[in-house]
Design an enzyme around this catalytic site. Structure first.
Site, PDB file in Angstrom:
ATOM      1  NE  ARG A   1     -48.542  84.341 -82.641  1.00  0.00           N
ATOM      2  CZ  ARG A   1     -48.797  85.301 -81.769  1.00  0.00           C
ATOM      3  NH1 ARG A   1     -48.336  86.511 -81.967  1.00  0.00           N
ATOM      4  NH2 ARG A   1     -49.529  85.066 -80.714  1.00  0.00           N
TER       5      ARG A   1
ATOM      6  N   GLY B   1     -48.455 106.817 -74.506  1.00  0.00           N
ATOM      7  CA  GLY B   1     -49.041 105.491 -74.680  1.00  0.00           C
ATOM      8  C   GLY B   1     -49.279 104.837 -73.337  1.00  0.00           C
TER       9      GLY B   1
ATOM     10  CG  HIS C   1     -51.096  89.621 -84.554  1.00  0.00           C
ATOM     11  ND1 HIS C   1     -52.214  90.065 -83.882  1.00  0.00           N
ATOM     12  CD2 HIS C   1     -50.326  89.020 -83.627  1.00  0.00           C
ATOM     13  CE1 HIS C   1     -52.104  89.731 -82.614  1.00  0.00           C
ATOM     14  NE2 HIS C   1     -50.970  89.112 -82.420  1.00  0.00           N
TER      15      HIS C   1
ATOM     16  N   GLY D   1     -50.407 101.471 -72.999  1.00  0.00           N
ATOM     17  CA  GLY D   1     -50.518 100.021 -73.081  1.00  0.00           C
ATOM     18  C   GLY D   1     -49.645  99.383 -72.016  1.00  0.00           C
ATOM     19  CG  LEU D   2     -49.465  95.013 -71.581  1.00  0.00           C
ATOM     20  CD1 LEU D   2     -49.032  93.649 -72.077  1.00  0.00           C
ATOM     21  CD2 LEU D   2     -49.999  94.901 -70.171  1.00  0.00           C
ATOM     22  CB  ALA D   3     -44.471  99.145 -73.045  1.00  0.00           C
ATOM     23  N   GLY D   4     -46.233 101.291 -71.686  1.00  0.00           N
ATOM     24  CA  GLY D   4     -46.372 102.670 -71.221  1.00  0.00           C
ATOM     25  C   GLY D   4     -46.913 102.752 -69.810  1.00  0.00           C
TER      26      GLY D   4
ATOM     27  CG  LEU E   1     -49.426  89.801 -73.545  1.00  0.00           C
ATOM     28  CD1 LEU E   1     -50.426  88.896 -72.858  1.00  0.00           C
ATOM     29  CD2 LEU E   1     -50.031  91.176 -73.738  1.00  0.00           C
TER      30      LEU E   1
ATOM     31  CG  HIS F   1     -52.022  85.769 -85.260  1.00  0.00           C
ATOM     32  ND1 HIS F   1     -52.856  84.683 -85.281  1.00  0.00           N
ATOM     33  CD2 HIS F   1     -51.518  85.828 -83.997  1.00  0.00           C
ATOM     34  CE1 HIS F   1     -52.859  84.125 -84.080  1.00  0.00           C
ATOM     35  NE2 HIS F   1     -52.061  84.800 -83.286  1.00  0.00           N
TER      36      HIS F   1
END
Lengths: 288, 645, 249
Positions: free
Chosen positions: B338, B41, B408, B43-46, B448, B267
């Protein structure tokens, strides 16, 4: 694949810089051309041509100009080929994207202008370098001085018989020279063929120059030539409009505040300069 | 039988992470090169984990399902990222961010993890600024903040409406730098098909090359899973088309506990569904609730007239509008968390006040435009308004937007300890793929924060701690029989899918599953609805294995096969969600059981019986999974009923 | 709506492609373009033929994954949208729609409408970053950045890497893409230390990969879904000039 080992931006910048030089040259050329419409029998125009044809600095620039034209054309061709190769398979549907006026056609408008340049050079530059025969002009003072010199030699008996006969023939010829070949006001012999130069000035007379004034006037009296000429300058205007925008972009001259001004200047230059060129044939054709 | 040991360091809350870092084991620089790490992955973490571990000197391989790491769905986050910088001098602190996150998560998250998250939040902002992330600035040139749901301070940093994009591109650029340096190798268009276990540890993965269909083996000393959430089980969600829970599900089947699957965030501000053909839902940033006011008509007949197209929203007089969030929650108003905003919308629509198709409420900017001017509103939300107009073909400057809740984010995920390690040794989970920090509900702008906290500032320490004794291991070889078995298993699964050769497309099953989940395991769940859902899901699974059809072959790009592989996992995951929702007999955060609500319709927790993390253990295809409970002990904050009034 | 679709089909990178014609009926104008293709694919699956492959992911115009050349325009006949944001209301009943993949030498076709855009990643890997490792950085507010610069950097950074600029350009030039990244960092103080190295390396890579050069038609700007401005390209040129001529790199 790259045909020339320069980065794409370097090539574009060189192309743009060459274009910038040509823009300046065009202004100079246009201002000289405008001398034709001055009602002085070609005095200013011939003087300008004389200056351009004889000044050493100008001669150096002439070489530079030729080199720059060559660079501009060669780079344009190379870049176009490289760019074409960047998309080996073309789209089936042609692009419907809005583009900057003229930008897609630069190589074609440029090509047309290049073709015209060939024609133009055949008409004028080739005469200058002696490849093709054109019309010539000579200052009466110089012809006279040359004649006097020879006459002096004749008096001293330094001429052989053949030369003496020539001189006599020349004297006769000058006396019967047609009126349209003498510009009394500016004291010049004009509109001479090479044969006539020898006839009127002597076979070894060297101080004659191409008579661009006459040649231009003759050309512009031909409707076909004038039509081609005018068309080419419309194309040139089209080329220039994008060119000026484009060279600012390529050379990085770009600023939020002045982008509008650049666009306006480009339009102004692209309309006015070709118009200045176009004025001359129109004047010659319809007014003169 | 797995054991849940959260490995929370002893001591004061504020000192736990410092102590951990001081005591952790390190790997010397020369040895780091010899240790292989797989990250799944981007994304931000990966991406941030791979970049950070690569920078430390480990040998990293990163796998990406799309054609580029930059496509990861973190990119779609709009609103912002929280941090306790207190630049606004409005009383923010690490402690307050910690408290807000715990409270926002309805007291179902681990104190130590959340505190660490709040602690490193400030480092994230500094890191991103140094990377060249163009955060919004004020006229002094300093970082600007906006406020977000669930908080009374302005602590959200943002980059226009594209914060997720900018942060992801920041992580992607850090990753690209390491790829250039050679410390990270990138493999695009690969889908993880299985995790390979050797002697009880995660030692590699099997992937399918999505371009060629090749089944590939990759060995490593540890595996980090950063594959996002499983919201696409619901079919219509704000998740990207390729987002899926398949990789996490493979890990679950190999022995990683799956925690709190029923915590699914709905959401509140999405563009409503408008047709059968719809493939996904588009989120409108929660930041819109800063200036937008949510309402429905006060009178049922007005709502009906609007639905029939006889009235326009602008025809409804001010006094005939019900600003229900402002009415019910005067303190937080339109900025309630939310889950609360979503449920309130559903409540109004169920009561017959919905507009549009009946499943929509208005988000109105007319008073903001009046107060601030159109220019200011445009500067703040211009791109969101434009996006709305492109989709709906209505101008939100003139007529109120229509919004409705949609799936979401999934708070649930692989169970991890304080080190983000799952119950499988050497298998780490980060970002949305784990369950750790958001409890039963995630606050806006916290996803995030968590993704980057895990990747930049947690994993580089904890993974190193794990790897410190792995240098004694012989290099892991893909010739190990465990790889043979895993690959054979994957091939069997693919063959089995082709062999079904029925009549229905995979999408039709996923749509069907989505409907079951939305209606029975959605925003409002009941014992009854869940008990209905379970046999429906089982039946759907059976039907899938009998009448589904995958066209094409396995030796080329074949999106149908990809969907089938994912659906086979999703349908099982759906079952676990339903089971988890059924066992949790309380309402908390994103999990709302209609039987358990206060007189005012708020979520009613049952702290005595359900203050635990529900972690499920896989026990085989036909066996019931086992529920393990990790008790949550709140030592440092007082557990209260969530109150946003 | 009734539609005739002419779609480029190609089994793999090496095989020869061809256009296939399909007919669709009952398409809602509120349907998105990709949803229309979903409907087509559902029909193809029911006929046991292989569905049309096309890249897509977020379907909300931000991931940059989708990209189709529709009737002569990248991302179709609407401005400032990606293909996934294009809606069928921009077409008329009875239209014939020709769908082609991005065409450029550095973007080889993988299958049907799917192309390989890893060339973009390779360019970024050459210098599309600030060389900072995790940790050890100054406070976020340590360097004030004028708001207008930060905003402009944000506008440049908005690029989603979809490749529409390359697809639209008659030269298949990637200048808008490269310039957006170079501009983002050129506008920010953090990007200054590596500015010269960055621009030279990225341009070199861009050339190596076989992208064409910019001839300032601004087709890229016209088709960019994120409205990245051509002034970025001018800035790239400027940065390149500075790097080559002024800097000591």
């Amino acid at each position: 694949m790259k045909l020339v080992k320069l980065t794409s931006i370097t090539k574009k910048m060189a192309l743009a810089a060459a274009g910038l030089f040509l823009l300046v040259f065009l202004l100079l050329h246009a201002s000289i051309n405008l001398c034709i419409i001055r009602d002085d029998g070609g005095l200013w125009y011939r003087n300008a041509c004389h200056f351009m044809g004889t000044n050493y600095i100008v001669k150096v620039f002439e070489v530079i100009l030729l080199a720059i034209v060559a660079v501009h054309i060669i780079l344009a061709v190379i870049v176009t080929i490289e760019n074409y190769m960047a998309r080996p398979v073309r789209y089936a549907v042609s692009s419907k994207t809005k583009t900057h006026t003229g930008s897609k056609w630069m190589i074609w408008t440029g090509g047309l202008i290049a073709c015209f340049l060939v024609l133009h050079c055949m008409n004028f530059y080739a005469v200058k370098i002696g490849l093709v025969e054109g019309k010539y002009t000579a200052k009466i003072d110089k012809v006279d001085a040359f004649f006097q010199q020879k006459a002096m030699k004749m008096q001293n008996g330094e001429l052989n018989q053949k030369e003496t006969e020539e001189m006599t023939a020349q004297l006769q010829a000058i006396n019967s020279i047609p009126e349209n070949k003498v510009d009394v006001k500016n004291k010049e012999l004009v509109n001479l063929t090479k044969e006539e130069v020898f006839k009127y000035c002597g076979t070894d007379f060297e101080d004659y120059e191409p008579d661009f004034y006459t040649m231009a006037n003759e050309l512009f009296k031909k409707p076909i030539y004038t039509l081609i000429y005018l068309l080419v300058f419309v194309v040139l205007g089209y080329h220039l409009f994008h060119a000026i925008n484009s060279l600012c972009q390529t050379l990085g001259c770009n600023h939020k505040k002045y982008n509008g001004a650049i666009e306006t200047c480009a339009l102004g230059y692209a309309v006015i300069v070709p118009l200045l060129f176009a004025v001359v044939p129109i004047y010659v054709m319809f007014i003169k | 039988m797995i054991e849940l040991n959260s490995k929370i360091p002893q001591g004061e809350l504020s000192e736990k992470w410092t102590k951990y870092k001081a005591a952790q084991h390190l790997v010397n620089p020369a040895n780091k090169r010899k240790l292989d790490v797989i990250v799944v992955g981007t994304g931000l973490a990966g991406a941030s984990a791979a970049a950070s571990l690569g920078a430390l000197g480990f040998n990293v391989k990163i796998f990406c399902i799309s054609d580029s790491p930059r496509r990861a769905h973190s990119i779609a986050a709009q609103g912002g990222i929280n941090a306790a910088k207190n630049y606004q001098n409005d009383g923010d602190s690490v402690g307050r961010l910690f408290y807000d996150t715990i409270k926002g998560g309805d007291y179902r998250s681990r104190e130590a993890n959340v505190y660490r998250l709040a602690e490193v939040s400030n480092n994230i902002i500094d890191q991103c600024v140094a990377q060249g992330v163009p955060f919004a600035r004020d006229y002094a040139g300093l970082l600007d903040n906006r406020s977000f749901g669930g908080a009374q301070v302005s602590r959200t940093f943002y980059a226009k409406g594209q914060t997720g994009q900018q942060l992801l591109l920041g992580a992607y650029s850090a990753l690209s730098m390491q790829i250039k340096k050679g410390s990270v190798k990138l493999y695009e268009r690969r889908e993880m098909m299985d995790v390979v276990m050797i002697d009880g540890r995660a030692r590699g993965i099997i992937t399918r090359n999505l371009t060629t269909g090749e089944i590939e083996r990759w060995a490593s000393h540890c595996v980090i899973l950063a594959t996002g959430g499983y919201g696409n089980v619901y079919y219509l969600s704000t998740n990207a088309m390729n987002s899926n829970g398949s990789a996490a599900w493979q890990c679950y089947k190999k022995g990683a506990a799956f925690a709190n699957p029923c915590y699914v965030q709905i959401h509140p501000t999405c563009i409503p569904v408008h047709g059968e053909y719809q493939s996904k839902l588009t989120l409108m940033s929660e930041s819109l609730r800063n200036d937008g006011r949510i309402w429905v008509p006060k009178k049922k007949e007005d709502a009906e007239a609007i639905r029939k197209g006889q009235l326009k929203p602008t025809d409804i007089k001010e006094e005939d509008r019900d600003y229900y969030l402002e009415r019910r929650y005067p303190a937080f108003g339109n900025l309630v968390p939310r889950d609360i905003a979503s449920r309130a919308a559903k409540e109004r629509c169920d009561a017959g006040y919905g507009v549009g198709t009946g499943h929509a409420v208005y988000l109105d900017f007319s008073s903001a435009i009046e107060r601030l001017g159109k220019d200011v509103v445009e500067a703040r939300y211009g791109n969101l308004f434009q996006m709305y107009e492109k989709i709906v073909d209505e101008n939100p400057y003139e007529t109120p937007m229509m919004i409705y809740p949609a799936v979401h984010y999934t708070m649930g995920g692989l169970w991890v300890d304080y080190e983000l390690q799952t119950t499988i040794k050497g298998l780490f989970a980060a970002g949305e793929a784990n369950f750790s920090d958001h409890g039963a509900n995630r606050l806006g702008a916290s996803a995030l924060m968590q993704g980057l906290a895990d990747g930049y500032f947690v994993l580089p320490y904890t993974v190193q701690n794990y790897l410190s004794d792995q240098i004694y291991e012989a290099p892991i070889s893909t010739n190990n029989p465990a790889f043979d078995d895993a690959e054979a298993e994957v091939r069997r699964k693919i063959e089995k899918l082709f062999a079904v050769n029925g009549t229905k497309s995979v999408d039709s099953f996923q749509k069907e599953l989505g409907k079951i989940m939305w209606e029975h395991v959605g925003m409002g769940r009941t014992k009854e609805s869940l008990q209905q859902a379970i046999p429906m899901i089982v039946a759907l699974k059976q039907d899938f294995w009998q009448s589904m059809r995958v066209t094409g072959d396995n030796n080329s790009m074949n999106p149908e096969l990809e969907k089938a592989v994912r659906f086979a996992d999703h349908v099982e995951l759906a079952l676990l969600i339903a089971k988890d929702a059924l066992q949790r007999e309380e309402s908390c955060g994103g999990h709302f059981r209609e039987e358990y609500q206060t007189d005012e319709g708020e979520a009613k927790r049952n702290d005595n019986e359900f203050m635990f993390v529900g972690a499920w253990e896989y026990t085989g295809e036909d066996n019931e999974p086992i529920l393990h409970k990790e008790e949550l002990n709140y030592e440092f904050i007082k557990v209260q009923q969530r109150n946003y009034k | 709506m009734k539609l005739t679709l002419k779609i480029w089909r190609q089994d793999n990178a090496k095989s020869k492609g061809r256009f296939e014609t399909y007919h669709l009926d009952n398409i809602s104008p509120d349907c998105s373009f990709l949803e229309m293709l979903d409907i087509l694919n559902e029909q193809l699956i029911n006929k046991i033929s292989h569905p049309v492959c096309f890249d897509n992911d977020c379907r909300e115009g931000i991931c940059g994954m989708c990209g189709l050349y529709i009737n002569g325009r990248p991302h179709g006949n609407d401005d400032a949208v990606t293909t996934c944001q294009l809606h069928m209301r921009h077409f008329s009943d009875g239209d014939t729609i020709t769908i082609e993949p991005w065409r450029a030498k550095p973007f080889p076709i993988i299958r049907d409408l799917v192309v390989d855009r890893s060339a973009f990643d390779k360019i970024i890997q050459e210098g599309g970053y600030i060389s900072v490792s995790t940790g050890g950085v100054p406070d976020g507010n340590a360097i004030p950045i004028p708001k207008n610069k930060a905003d402009e950097a944000m506008d440049s950074a908005a690029c989603i890497g979809c490749g529409a600029c390359v697809a639209a350009c008659k030269n298949a030039s990637a200048m808008l893409f490269v310039s957006a990244k170079v501009s983002q960092f050129a506008l920010l103080p953090q990007g200054k230390p590596e500015a010269a190295k960055r621009v030279m390396a990225m341009v070199k890579k861009m050339d190596e990969l076989g992208f064409g050069s910019c001839s300032n038609t601004y087709a890229c700007e016209a088709e960019c879904p994120k409205q990245i401005k051509r002034s970025n390209i001018a800035r790239l040129n400027r940065e390149f000039f500075k790097a080559k001529v002024v800097s000591e790199e």
